[in-house]
Design an enzyme around this catalytic site. Sequence first.
Site, PDB file in Angstrom:
ATOM      1  CB  ALA A 106      -0.832  -0.176   1.341  1.00 55.17           C
ATOM      2  CG  ASN A 189      -3.327   3.634  10.360  1.00 55.60           C
ATOM      3  OD1 ASN A 189      -3.968   4.675   9.889  1.00 55.60           O
ATOM      4  ND2 ASN A 189      -2.162   3.526  10.695  1.00 55.60           N
ATOM      5  CD  GLN A 217      -5.293  -1.061   8.741  1.00 59.53           C
ATOM      6  OE1 GLN A 217      -6.177  -1.963   9.301  1.00 59.53           O
ATOM      7  NE2 GLN A 217      -3.933  -0.833   9.080  1.00 59.53           N
ATOM      8  CG  HIS A 239       0.807  -6.961   5.343  1.00 55.46           C
ATOM      9  ND1 HIS A 239       0.897  -6.304   6.765  1.00 55.46           N
ATOM     10  CD2 HIS A 239       1.137  -5.623   4.694  1.00 55.46           C
ATOM     11  CE1 HIS A 239       1.420  -4.989   6.768  1.00 55.46           C
ATOM     12  NE2 HIS A 239       1.529  -4.520   5.480  1.00 55.46           N
ATOM     13  CB  THR A 278       9.816  -9.974 -12.784  1.00 54.03           C
ATOM     14  OG1 THR A 278      10.752  -9.694 -13.945  1.00 54.03           O
ATOM     15  CG2 THR A 278       9.244 -11.332 -12.852  1.00 54.03           C
ATOM     16  CB  CYS A 364       4.335   3.547  10.170  1.00 56.74           C
ATOM     17  SG  CYS A 364       3.853   2.477   9.019  1.00 56.74           S
TER      18      CYS A 364
END
Lengths: 442, 96
Positions: A106, A189, A217, A239, A278, A364
């Site tokens: 994200a 969040n 979220q 995740h 890739t 964070c």
Amino acid sequence: RILTYYTVNLLKLNFNANPIGVDDVKNEKQKKKISRFYLDSQATTMIDPRVFDKMIPYMTYVYGNSHSRNHFFGWESENAVEEARENIIRLINGKNNKEIIFTSGATESNNLAIIGICTYYNNINKNKNHIITSQIEHKCILQSCRYLQTKGFEVTYLKPNQKGIIELEDIKKNIKPNTILASFIFVNNEIGVIQDIKNIGKMCKENQILFHTDASQAIGKVPIDVQEMNIDLMSISAHKIYGPKGIGALFIKRKKPNIRLNAMMHGGGQERGMRSGTLPTHLIVGLGEAIQLCSREMERDNKKLIFFFNYVKQYLSKNLDYIIFNGCQINRYHGNLNISFLFVEGESLLMSLNDIALSSGSACTSNTLEPSYVLRSIGVSEDIAHTSIRIGFNRFTTFFEVQKLCVDLVNSVKRLRSISPLYEMELEKNNSSSDTLQFVWT
Amino acid sequence: MAASSRAQVLDLYRAMLRESKRFSSYNYRTYAVRRIRDAFRENKNVKDPVEIQTLVNKAKRDLEVIRRQVAEQGTAARRKTGNSSWSLGKPCTHWP
């Protein structure tokens, strides 16, 4: 039948009820073996075994590059990637698989959306240089906006109200002729508040400005319809929804005129030239499977989370005083609970709950000593912001874990308050006329 | 194709519960057991034989997923505790 059972038990305030059903921790010996509880689901979630099982072939014997067009190995990988795209589009009611660009998460999606879009449209028309966002966005959005400010862009950071909701009137007042983009987080969040995305999207469409939302979220947890909500760009993270780390996506609506952006990763032209590199097939398959599971399990998971949310609130309200539940308690995602325990320092409380994984704010910003900027934005004072913790429930949380959390929280808060001079002064204040707020603590 | 009988469905249910209880992770274990019970209870009144067979086939696939994941978690747990030849410095003989 299950809802009726929940309601009856809530009305009776029966805190020993276990209407969720199975909880295999029956005897004391087993309970002692369980030493760690994870309740920080906003930071990350455990990968669902069904997701991991789907990924395994693409980490071993299906190893083709999805951009190899000449042989079966490539076609096999390409089909898997397209299936994942289809799953995402189906969940959010998109129109075309090509609207999904896979990224590393994200954070990259947010950077690509904000910096990529704004620099592209600013190159075409130098007058277009205004962005609207809020003070409670994720750090990656705020830092992207700050970066654009150093390049000469004008950014308006809107302050939310005390419940954490951005007022529509404020957005309307700040839309200017030179506004390119508005970016607002779908589910916050830190405090779990859901913004009025539908009306914000409608306003942006009427004023012909692009609307981006950080849905990392929100996706898979609350219903999202990009057509109805007029969302032009949306960031997705795997995740946070029981998928693997290191993969996300950016939804870019196909509309006339096409939304264009400046790529930040240059190379082989993958992902329509917007994000070269890739594709990690195994991670994309994991994201696709996680999304598909969320679309099936969303209602079931939410029922459980609402029960846990209400249980914790009622238990703590009954057993503790001087607690504040931050953020709007109605327009919210119920897997997130942010509580301030007055007269108890948040970090100390987390240390005392050493077998329960919680957070005192965003992951964070967890290594800084600053209080949460989100809480400060919604008007929570600095001393109260320091007393906050964030609880995150997830699909795998059990009633036993929630009960243990409640009991341990109450015991820890009471123990810490017993040695807190501020709490002692507050109790004395209730018996006298002096005011603790007169004391200034550095 | 003959639809699965009640006994077969019950055997499948018990097999899934038995395998789920072998998950080493507490959260996976409780979720799997709870989810299996909810799923079988939700579908207990299904009468259509075709639908029953579809659900049984899906359950069999899910049982294989559980078996694989239980085995994988067991390997991961052994690696973590050091009870494997790999961590003890011995040559790894089980690699294909």
